[in-house]
Design a protein around this motif. Structure first.
Motif, PDB file in Angstrom:
ATOM      1  N   TYR A 153      71.451 -41.438 135.780  1.00  9.65           N
ATOM      2  CA  TYR A 153      71.740 -41.445 137.221  1.00  9.65           C
ATOM      3  C   TYR A 153      70.475 -41.680 138.040  1.00  9.65           C
ATOM      4  O   TYR A 153      69.439 -41.043 137.805  1.00  9.65           O
ATOM      5  N   TRP A 154      70.602 -42.552 139.016  1.00  8.77           N
ATOM      6  CA  TRP A 154      69.451 -43.041 139.771  1.00  8.77           C
ATOM      7  C   TRP A 154      69.044 -42.126 140.931  1.00  8.77           C
ATOM      8  O   TRP A 154      67.942 -42.254 141.464  1.00  8.77           O
ATOM      9  N   MET A 210      71.567 -52.496 138.201  1.00  7.11           N
ATOM     10  CA  MET A 210      72.462 -53.000 139.241  1.00  7.11           C
ATOM     11  C   MET A 210      71.682 -54.004 140.092  1.00  7.11           C
ATOM     12  O   MET A 210      70.934 -53.641 140.987  1.00  7.11           O
ATOM     13  N   ASP A 232      80.287 -51.977 136.497  1.00  4.42           N
ATOM     14  CA  ASP A 232      79.865 -52.979 135.520  1.00  4.42           C
ATOM     15  C   ASP A 232      81.125 -53.596 134.916  1.00  4.42           C
ATOM     16  O   ASP A 232      81.796 -52.984 134.079  1.00  4.42           O
ATOM     17  N   LEU A 273      74.246 -47.764 147.938  1.00  2.00           N
ATOM     18  CA  LEU A 273      73.758 -48.721 146.956  1.00  2.00           C
ATOM     19  C   LEU A 273      73.095 -49.919 147.631  1.00  2.00           C
ATOM     20  O   LEU A 273      72.284 -50.618 147.017  1.00  2.00           O
ATOM     21  N   VAL A 304      68.618 -48.713 141.002  1.00  2.00           N
ATOM     22  CA  VAL A 304      69.939 -48.247 140.581  1.00  2.00           C
ATOM     23  C   VAL A 304      70.310 -48.871 139.237  1.00  2.00           C
ATOM     24  O   VAL A 304      70.164 -50.077 139.031  1.00  2.00           O
ATOM     25  N   THR A 305      70.813 -48.028 138.338  1.00  2.00           N
ATOM     26  CA  THR A 305      71.373 -48.513 137.077  1.00  2.00           C
ATOM     27  C   THR A 305      72.788 -47.992 136.932  1.00  2.00           C
ATOM     28  O   THR A 305      73.150 -46.948 137.490  1.00  2.00           O
ATOM     29  N   PHE A 306      73.606 -48.726 136.184  1.00  2.00           N
ATOM     30  CA  PHE A 306      74.926 -48.228 135.821  1.00  2.00           C
ATOM     31  C   PHE A 306      74.747 -47.130 134.778  1.00  2.00           C
ATOM     32  O   PHE A 306      73.662 -46.964 134.206  1.00  2.00           O
ATOM     33  N   SER A 307      75.809 -46.389 134.515  1.00  2.00           N
ATOM     34  CA  SER A 307      75.705 -45.262 133.587  1.00  2.00           C
ATOM     35  C   SER A 307      75.394 -45.705 132.161  1.00  2.00           C
ATOM     36  O   SER A 307      74.949 -44.901 131.342  1.00  2.00           O
ATOM     37  N   THR A 357      78.006 -46.332 138.867  1.00  2.00           N
ATOM     38  CA  THR A 357      76.621 -45.902 139.097  1.00  2.00           C
ATOM     39  C   THR A 357      76.534 -44.434 139.467  1.00  2.00           C
ATOM     40  O   THR A 357      75.445 -43.937 139.755  1.00  2.00           O
TER      41      THR A 357
END
Length: 531
Positions: free
Chosen positions: A222-223, A127, A186, A99, A119-122, A200
């Motif tokens: 998902y990233w 992020m 998060d 990350l 990157v994003t959280f679910s 993530t």
């Protein structure tokens, strides 16, 4: 060890569990009178479902939830693809970006960490630096080990850049942030009361019942690729015989923690093994408050009376590596081959005890001294299959030197650990270098008052060396200190390191991406698939 009885109980448990499991059923098939023309095959054809049986996802192992900010629950969070950390460990236990895109230290107390941009959280939240800052602050406020490990005193966020200040130079900071407790979550969206967090990783918690199961669905946001499994169940099967029966019956698709004696059942084309050596040590901690253990001769004789090679060869069927020190041979620059320890020498152990006044006066085979029998209370637990086997092996070899071993193998070990008067030796399984750095083991297990120093071991010279290690940036000097520390605790016979785990994960032949890693973390990834 009453094996016939235990096997009968295991068989009964297996039958009852398998009968009610239905673990490969993604949804209930249409009823005959429902009016639906959809067949069972058509209902399930467009969804991939999978079930993994696991012996360790339970409260006995301090894995009650997937909340990484609670004791050792972070192991479940990272293992099952819910959370990810700033750094990732290779199978040679080197750090690589995850990350975090990059990091640097000013040679003192300031670290600058640049985060990945995509990157994003679910739940879809980006992020960024503020989210990570919030996560780390919540970690430091709630976790039992993270504050002393990381020594973080201040965190600043500016876009995708974090600036972290520590109270003193901490060369192992990034290693510690790769620990499972370092999963980035998060905080605003997580339900800490239920122990369910938003991470993530490639999977999202759908349902969780402690000591029973964890149900996951794919993270649509998902990233780092597309998760291949639509619904994944982690089923807690703490009994090895039940785990074996479930995999053979097809009620699970893969297994973690399979009993060695069951391996022949899967050595055919229908199954596959993924194997790797880890730094998970099976070792004995001496209770330094116990009057009988305070006798240095008793500790030395115990170390000489344990047949490590015999244990690995006979009890583990060769699926392990005998141990010298706290770390495997060849492990970086501080492996166990660099230290010396007591070898198996029953005759020498007898001499040590004789000189210390432990003799068998009544001829019952057990030595006495001042009217006290040489009886050792050995505490361990069953969820790591090696530990009951180790207890059985130790009981046999120590009896040869005139020592009685009373085994307490219990899932309720926490209650006994809390009562220092109830045990003399505690045998456990611990990944001694989970971050690829030696500092973790010594700070958690050898410093007074720390979380894994169950036996209340204290040595001022050892404590001073640990303090020195904690601020030393030079890699070679860190290795030298780690060797000296291992030698010091071995000279005290405060710990006996018996073996290291050769981890084997077993799956059906139609499963791909179920891979063992040296860190014992990354069990479920986006690459996990079933055909």
């Amino acid at each position: 060890m009453k094996k016939p009885f235990s096997l009968i109980m295991a068989a009964c448990l297996a039958v009852s569990l398998l009968a009610g499991c239905g673990s490969n059923t993604p949804a209930q098939a249409p009823a005959a009178d429902s009016g639906s023309n959809a067949s069972w095959q058509e209902v399930s054809a467009d969804r991939k479902v999978m079930t993994i049986g696991d012996t360790t996802f339970n409260s006995e192992n301090w894995e009650e939830t997937v909340d990484p900010h609670r004791t050792y629950n972070g192991w479940a969070c990272i293992r099952y693809g819910i959370g990810e950390t700033l750094v990732h460990y290779t199978d040679t236990m080197e750090l690589e970006p995850w990350l975090a895109k990059s990091w640097e230290n000013d040679g003192n107390c300031t670290w600058t960490i640049t985060l990945q941009d995509n990157v994003t959280f679910s739940n879809g939240r980006k992020m960024d630096g503020n989210a990570v800052k919030q996560c780390l602050e919540h970690l430091l406020a709630n976790h039992d080990r993270a504050p002393s490990d990381t020594k973080i005193t201040d965190i600043k966020a500016d876009g995708q850049v974090l600036t972290i200040i520590t109270s003193e130079p901490n060369p192992a900071l990034m290693n510690y942030l790769g620990d499972p407790y370092g999963c980035i979550i998060d905080v605003d969206a997580s339900d800490f009361d239920k122990g369910i967090v938003i991470g993530t990783g490639p999977y999202v918690v759908k349902d969780m019942v402690t000591d029973d199961h964890l149900t996951l669905t794919k993270n649509e946001n998902y990233w780092n690729g597309t998760p291949r499994i639509d619904e994944l169940t982690i089923r807690t099967l703490s009994d090895g015989d039940t785990l074996s029966a479930a995999l053979q019956a097809g009620d699970i698709d893969a297994a973690y923690g399979m009993a060695y004696e069951a391996y022949p059942n899967f050595e055919n084309d229908d199954y596959q093994f993924s194997s790797i050596q880890t730094s998970r040590a099976f070792f004995a901690s001496m209770n330094m408050t116990s009057p009988i253990i305070q006798d240095a001769a008793v500790r030395k004789a115990i170390a000489m009376g344990i047949n490590k090679e015999g244990f690995v060869k006979t009890m583990l069927d060769g699926h392990g590596v005998p141990a010298n020190g706290a770390f495997p041979n060849g492990f970086s620059n501080f492996g166990g081959e660099k230290v010396t320890t007591e070898n198996y020498d029953p005759e020498g152990a007898k001499e040590v005890l004789e000189k210390a006044g432990w003799v068998d006066n009544d001829g019952d085979g057990i030595r006495e001294k001042d009217g006290v029998k040489l009886s050792i209370r050995w505490l361990t637990y069953p969820s790591r299959q090696e530990l009951p086997l180790l207890a059985e092996s130790v009981q046999a070899t120590l009896k040869e030197i005139g020592m009685d071993v009373d085994i307490n193998c219990t899932a309720n070990r926490r209650e006994f650990l809390a009562d220092m008067n109830s045990w003399d030796i505690y045998a456990s399984a611990l990944v001694t270098a989970p971050s690829g750095d030696p500092q973790y083991f010594f700070t958690t297990s050898c410093m007074p008052g720390m979380s894994y120093n169950f036996g209340a071991y204290e040595n001022k010279e050892v404590s001073a060396m640990i303090e020195e290690l904690s601020t030393e940036f030079d890699t070679a000097k860190r290795g030298e200190l780690a060797v000296r520390l291992q030698q010091a605790i071995l000279d005290d016979n405060a710990f006996v390191f018996c073996s290291f785990l050769q981890m084997n994960m077993i799956s059906k032949s139609n499963v791909t991406g179920y891979t063992a890693h040296a860190s014992d973390y990354y069990q479920v990834t986006a690459d996990l698939d079933i055909n």
